[in-house]
Design a protein around this motif. Structure first.
Motif, short mmCIF file in Angstrom:
data_model
loop_
_atom_site.label_atom_id
_atom_site.label_comp_id
_atom_site.label_asym_id
_atom_site.label_seq_id
_atom_site.Cartn_x
_atom_site.Cartn_y
_atom_site.Cartn_z
N SER A 1 25.14 -95.18 12.96
CA SER A 1 23.92 -95.55 12.22
C SER A 1 24.19 -95.93 10.79
O SER A 1 23.40 -96.45 10.15
CB SER A 1 22.97 -94.13 12.46
OG SER A 1 21.70 -94.45 12.05
N ALA A 2 24.95 -94.83 10.07
CA ALA A 2 25.08 -94.98 8.73
C ALA A 2 25.70 -96.34 8.31
O ALA A 2 25.35 -96.96 7.37
CB ALA A 2 26.08 -93.85 8.22
N ALA A 3 26.40 -96.71 9.15
CA ALA A 3 27.06 -98.11 8.77
C ALA A 3 26.19 -99.10 8.89
O ALA A 3 26.22 -100.12 8.09
CB ALA A 3 28.25 -98.44 9.76
N ILE A 4 25.22 -99.00 10.12
CA ILE A 4 24.26 -100.17 10.06
C ILE A 4 23.39 -100.05 8.66
O ILE A 4 23.02 -101.23 8.25
CB ILE A 4 23.51 -99.80 11.45
CG1 ILE A 4 24.40 -100.24 12.47
CG2 ILE A 4 22.22 -100.67 11.48
CD1 ILE A 4 23.58 -99.78 13.80
N GLN A 5 22.85 -98.96 8.25
CA GLN A 5 21.93 -98.69 7.38
C GLN A 5 22.80 -99.37 6.07
O GLN A 5 21.99 -99.86 5.19
CB GLN A 5 21.57 -97.35 6.97
CG GLN A 5 20.62 -96.84 8.21
CD GLN A 5 20.09 -95.36 8.02
OE1 GLN A 5 19.84 -95.02 7.14
NE2 GLN A 5 19.98 -94.64 9.23
N VAL A 6 23.87 -98.72 5.75
CA VAL A 6 24.63 -99.50 4.54
C VAL A 6 24.71 -101.09 4.52
O VAL A 6 24.55 -101.63 3.46
CB VAL A 6 25.93 -98.79 4.37
CG1 VAL A 6 26.89 -99.42 3.46
CG2 VAL A 6 26.09 -97.22 3.98
#
Length: 556
Positions: free
Chosen positions: A272-277
């Motif tokens: 999820s963090a990768a997608i948001q970044v």
């Protein structure tokens, strides 16, 4: 009607709870025993002024609670609903607390209210006629108010007063325009220039915030572009960019989670963090592509902000207040356009005068009918009150130009015997005659009232004998229609009551307290006998008292 009255630490009353009956009831007792104190307490609950002196010495506060039936007529139910005050069991509960420092609070059916609201509600519940009320009848305004109340004309009288004020305002405007033409012309010239300046500025109410926002963005465009570029590089484009590294890390943890389910939540968070970044990096890239350095637009914004600031400083306002100044200037100039047209001012005054006169004539017609009925009724009562041959008249004396109170002034006139002409009440009646006439007027006027409870506080002062008995009969008949309470020193009046209480003082622990006793038939005989004979009560006075009460067979 009044159901219950609870009094605590009020003057010489410590604790008292009274339940009231209907019809005509008398409150009697020695002078100073506290009869009028009960009515003072009720008046306090109904919104009268509270003072520190009403609190019993040594106590922190006085508390009064009065419980009334909700009247079927009169509009109180609608008033309560409009003021969001609930009712239960068709009951109206008035509560008032006054502390030793004089601070006062009021509640109506448990809802905190102002004293004005308390008094407004109480007007539908009870009328209190004080022992000096007849003296107020010598005033012209009191006579006018009583006649209008008797005729049900109060609402119409209020409208007439409003029309009078409108007429006078139109007249004042015409006179001011005629006497101050030069000054008005100067003001109009100044306002016209002010209006031109404000309209030329073409300033909108929401423009100031938008201008400052855009100006701040353009003024910092270079640093914004640089910051956005660095952020995109850090997130996506550099060799050590966060985005790709986070993608690789998320993939590795997801692979490890295939061997240990405990890592599955961590893998999900990293994914999820990768997608948001990644989304943040692309959003910054689009933001950077839209940004541009525009010195021309920035200069334009600076000039616009400067122009608005200059005008605001000139009129000593905040920029956000300029639209309101524009509206005020337009309104004032519109008013002055009217003022600058003498014919229009004259016409407006004429129309206002005609509206006042038309309503005034309607009010005069109503007053004439009410005056005739009141005059006849009071004259009839005077014959019974030892003023045979006397007459009472309500005169409507025309006024040249009218007044706020109508096209006439009201004058109560009286003749105390057949050989005398009618003259103003204040110039003719003696003290005793004034008391009798005043009482007759109050009783008669009360008949036309819809108020369910009428209270008379020693209004029979100055009469006695047969006249007192007639007064008692008048109150008794009035009590057949509604609840009537009367504080009295006269046995002839008390004997006509349907029920009677005795109020007395007693010493208790060094304090002087007021006590109330509900009298049965035997108690009423003794109390009436005391009122007849003073300190020593004999069998003769008891028999006389019993005869007055119509229960002679029970005399001692």
């Amino acid at each position: 009607m009044l159901r219950r009255l609870q009094i605590r630490d009020f003057v010489i009353v410590d604790r008292l709870e009274l339940e009231f009956g209907g019809a005509f009831g008398a409150l009697t007792g020695e002078t100073g025993a506290g009869k009028s104190i009960l009515l003072d307490a009720l008046g306090l609950a109904m919104g009268a002024r509270g003072e520190p002196g009403v609190v019993r010495p040594g106590r922190e506060r006085a508390e009064i609670v009065a419980e009334f039936d909700l009247p079927d007529t009169g509009g109180l139910a609608d008033w309560l609903a409009a003021n969001e005050i609930s009712t239960e069991d068709d009951c109206v509960l008035l509560r008032r607390v006054v502390d030793a420092g004089g601070r006062s609070r009021a509640w109506l059916n448990g809802t905190a209210v102002t004293l004005g609201q308390m008094r407004e509600a109480a007007d539908w519940l009870a009328d209190i006629h004080g022992q000096h009320a007849h003296h107020a009848l010598l005033r012209g305004d009191a006579q006018r108010s009583l006649l209008d109340a008797h005729g049900g004309l109060e609402a119409l009288a209020d409208k007439v007063a409003a029309r009078w004020r409108e007429w006078q305002a139109a007249r004042s405007a015409r006179i001011a325009a005629a006497t101050n033409a030069e000054g008005l012309a100067r003001e109009r010239e100044m306002l016209a220039w002010q209006l031109h300046e404000l309209r030329e500025l073409a300033y909108a109410a929401d423009e100031w915030a938008e201008l400052n926002h855009e100006q701040a963005r353009l003024a910092h465009a270079a640093s914004l572009i640089e910051g956005a570029q660095n952020a995109v590089a850090t997130l996506l484009d550099s060799d050590m960019a966060i985005g790709p590294e986070l993608d690789r890390l998320a993939a590795r943890i997801a692979s490890m989670a295939g061997f240990d389910d405990a890592l599955a939540p961590v893998a999900e968070l990293l994914g999820s963090a990768a997608i948001q970044v990644d989304e943040a990096g692309h959003a910054l890239r689009r933001y950077r592509e839209r940004l541009e350095i525009d010195p021309g637009r920035l200069d334009e914004l600076d000039r616009r902000i400067g122009a608005i600031s200059d005008i605001a400083r000139k009129y000593r306002l905040e920029p956000e207040e300029l639209p309101a100044l524009l509206a005020h200037t337009e309104h004032r100039l519109a008013e002055m356009d009217e003022v600058s047209d003498p014919a229009q001012l004259v016409e407006r005054e004429r129309l206002a005068e005609e509206a006042y006169v038309a309503l005034g004539r309607e009010l005069s017609a109503g007053r004439a009918a009410a005056a005739a009925a009141l005059s006849e009724a009071v004259t009839e009562s005077m014959q019974l009150l030892a003023m045979g041959g006397g007459a009472f008249s309500v005169a409507l004396v025309p006024l040249d130009e009218g007044a706020a109170g109508g096209l006439e002034r009201i004058e109560f006139q009286v003749s105390t015997n057949a050989s005398q002409p009618l003259r103003a009440l204040a110039k003719v009646a003696s003290g005793g005659e004034l008391s009798r006439i005043g009482l007759a007027i109050q009783v008669i006027a009360s008949r036309s009232s819809t108020t369910p409870t009428l209270i008379f506080d020693e209004v029979d002062v100055g009469i006695g004998g047969r006249v007192a008995e007639i007064v008692g009969q008048m109150l008794r008949r009035l009590g057949d229609e509604r609840q009537v309470l009367c504080v009295t020193h006269l046995p002839q009046v008390a004997a006509q009551a349907r029920w009677q209480w005795n109020i007395a003082k007693e010493e208790q622990g060094g304090d002087t307290l007021s006590r109330v006793m509900v009298l049965d038939e035997r108690g009423r005989i003794d109390e009436i006998a005391r009122m007849l004979g003073g300190v020593t009560i004999t069998d003769t006075t008891r028999r006389h008292a019993a005869e007055m009460l119509g229960i002679a067979d029970q005399a001692a």
